[in-house]
Write an enzyme that holds these catalytic residues in place. Structure first.
Site, short mmCIF file in Angstrom:
data_model
loop_
_atom_site.label_atom_id
_atom_site.label_comp_id
_atom_site.label_asym_id
_atom_site.label_seq_id
_atom_site.Cartn_x
_atom_site.Cartn_y
_atom_site.Cartn_z
N ALA A 114 32.71 5.34 -18.38
CA ALA A 114 34.02 4.70 -18.17
C ALA A 114 35.17 5.47 -18.80
O ALA A 114 36.29 4.96 -18.88
CB ALA A 114 34.00 3.27 -18.70
N VAL A 154 23.46 7.79 -21.69
CA VAL A 154 22.46 6.91 -21.08
C VAL A 154 21.14 7.62 -20.82
O VAL A 154 20.11 6.96 -20.62
CB VAL A 154 22.99 6.30 -19.76
CG1 VAL A 154 24.20 5.42 -20.03
CG2 VAL A 154 23.30 7.37 -18.72
N ASN A 161 27.54 3.14 -13.99
CA ASN A 161 28.37 4.10 -13.27
C ASN A 161 28.14 5.54 -13.70
O ASN A 161 28.41 6.47 -12.94
CB ASN A 161 29.84 3.73 -13.47
CG ASN A 161 30.78 4.82 -13.02
OD1 ASN A 161 31.02 5.03 -11.84
ND2 ASN A 161 31.34 5.55 -13.99
N SER A 216 25.43 6.18 -4.10
CA SER A 216 26.33 7.10 -3.42
C SER A 216 25.97 7.16 -1.95
O SER A 216 24.81 6.95 -1.57
CB SER A 216 26.22 8.51 -4.03
OG SER A 216 26.86 9.47 -3.22
N TYR A 237 20.80 15.14 -6.62
CA TYR A 237 21.73 14.00 -6.65
C TYR A 237 21.31 12.94 -5.62
O TYR A 237 21.26 11.74 -5.93
CB TYR A 237 23.14 14.51 -6.33
CG TYR A 237 24.24 13.50 -6.51
CD1 TYR A 237 24.75 13.22 -7.78
CD2 TYR A 237 24.80 12.84 -5.42
CE1 TYR A 237 25.78 12.31 -7.95
CE2 TYR A 237 25.83 11.93 -5.57
CZ TYR A 237 26.32 11.67 -6.84
OH TYR A 237 27.33 10.76 -7.00
N ALA A 283 18.34 12.44 -4.29
CA ALA A 283 17.07 11.82 -4.69
C ALA A 283 17.30 10.78 -5.77
O ALA A 283 16.72 9.68 -5.73
CB ALA A 283 16.10 12.89 -5.18
N ALA A 284 18.15 11.10 -6.75
CA ALA A 284 18.43 10.15 -7.82
C ALA A 284 19.15 8.92 -7.30
O ALA A 284 18.82 7.78 -7.66
CB ALA A 284 19.26 10.83 -8.91
N ILE A 300 35.84 9.62 -2.97
CA ILE A 300 36.81 8.92 -3.82
C ILE A 300 37.70 9.93 -4.53
O ILE A 300 37.22 10.94 -5.04
CB ILE A 300 36.09 8.02 -4.85
CG1 ILE A 300 35.11 7.08 -4.14
CG2 ILE A 300 37.11 7.24 -5.66
CD1 ILE A 300 35.72 6.13 -3.16
#
Length: 246
Positions: free
Chosen positions: A14, A64, A90, A142, A154, A156-157, A187
């Site tokens: 964030a 994370v 996020n 996504s 990306y 696959a995740a 975005i």
């Protein structure tokens, strides 16, 4: 009118971009937001911006990808505020390359943050929300989960995030905990602003609405899913991309 007064929310990643927009939106609707990011400086900037606008927030530095750090931020939140109502996963990174050129390190780094990180945050949060029989989890996937050239790691995740979301929704439905996924399209953030002009124009040409989305477009959907108005919506995968994926 969406009202998140007295709700306690964690938003990961964030410090900037979409995560910043999400944190600011939730705070504007009354939630107290724990702004989580690996970068303490940007996390504090988001907190200050929220407070300047009359909201309440606090920063909590967390990677994370590290299970212990994820467990700590959830435990800290529950200890200090007595509960956790909303979790928005996020945080994410990209290390793009064609599959035959992708290094093991680039594959693993993306997996560690983009899918393992979601699990690391959800695991302790779910224990708490199950006991309370109340909670909202929104995971950021996504449009790339459907596959995208140069993004094997990306995609696959993010596909994993969809599978995790749907499984958790099935497991937690009877506990009054909803779990949904948002798939942002193209975005307008600092990251996308860094692409060459020709790539930007190409991406916009694929969007029926003819423009890039804003962090607030994504945040508006998350606010709804986090509210009581969405208490019968779970296991959904919602595209926020101006029609880019139809």
């Amino acid at each position: 009118m969406i009202d998140l007064t007295h709700k306690i929310a964690i938003v990961t990643g964030a410090g900037r971009g979409m995560g910043k927009g999400i944190a600011e939106k939730l705070a504007s609707l009354g939630a107290h937001v724990i702004v989580s990011d690996v970068d303490e400086t940007t996390a504090n900037q988001t907190v200050n911006h929220i407070k300047e606008k009359g909201g309440t927030a606090e920063a909590n530095v967390c990677n994370v990808a590290d299970k212990e750090q994820a467990e700590r931020i959830v435990a800290d939140t529950i200890s200090q505020h007595g509960k956790l109502d909303i979790l928005v996963n996020n945080a994410g990174i990209n290390r793009d390359n064609l599959l035959h050129k992708m290094s093991e390190q680039d594959w693993q780094q993306v997996m560690d943050v983009n899918i393992n990180g979601v699990f690391h945050m959800m695991h302790p949060a779910v224990v708490h929300m199950r006991d309370r029989q109340e909670g909202r989890i929104v995971n950021i996937s996504s449009a790339s989960w459907l596959g995208n050239v140069g993004q094997a790691n990306y995609a696959a995740a993010k596909a994993g995030v969809v599978g995790l979301t749907k499984t958790a929704a099935r497991e937690l439905g009877r506990r009054n905990v909803t779990v949904n996924a948002i798939c942002p399209g193209f975005i307008d953030t600092d990251m996308t602003r860094g692409v060459p002009d020709n790539v930007w124009d190409l991406m916009i040409s694929k969007i029926p609405m003819g423009r890039a989305g804003s962090p607030e477009d994504v945040a508006n959907c998350i606010s709804f899913l986090s509210s009581d108005q969405a208490n019968y919506i779970t296991g959904e995968v919602i595209n926020v991309g101006g029609g880019m994926v139809l």
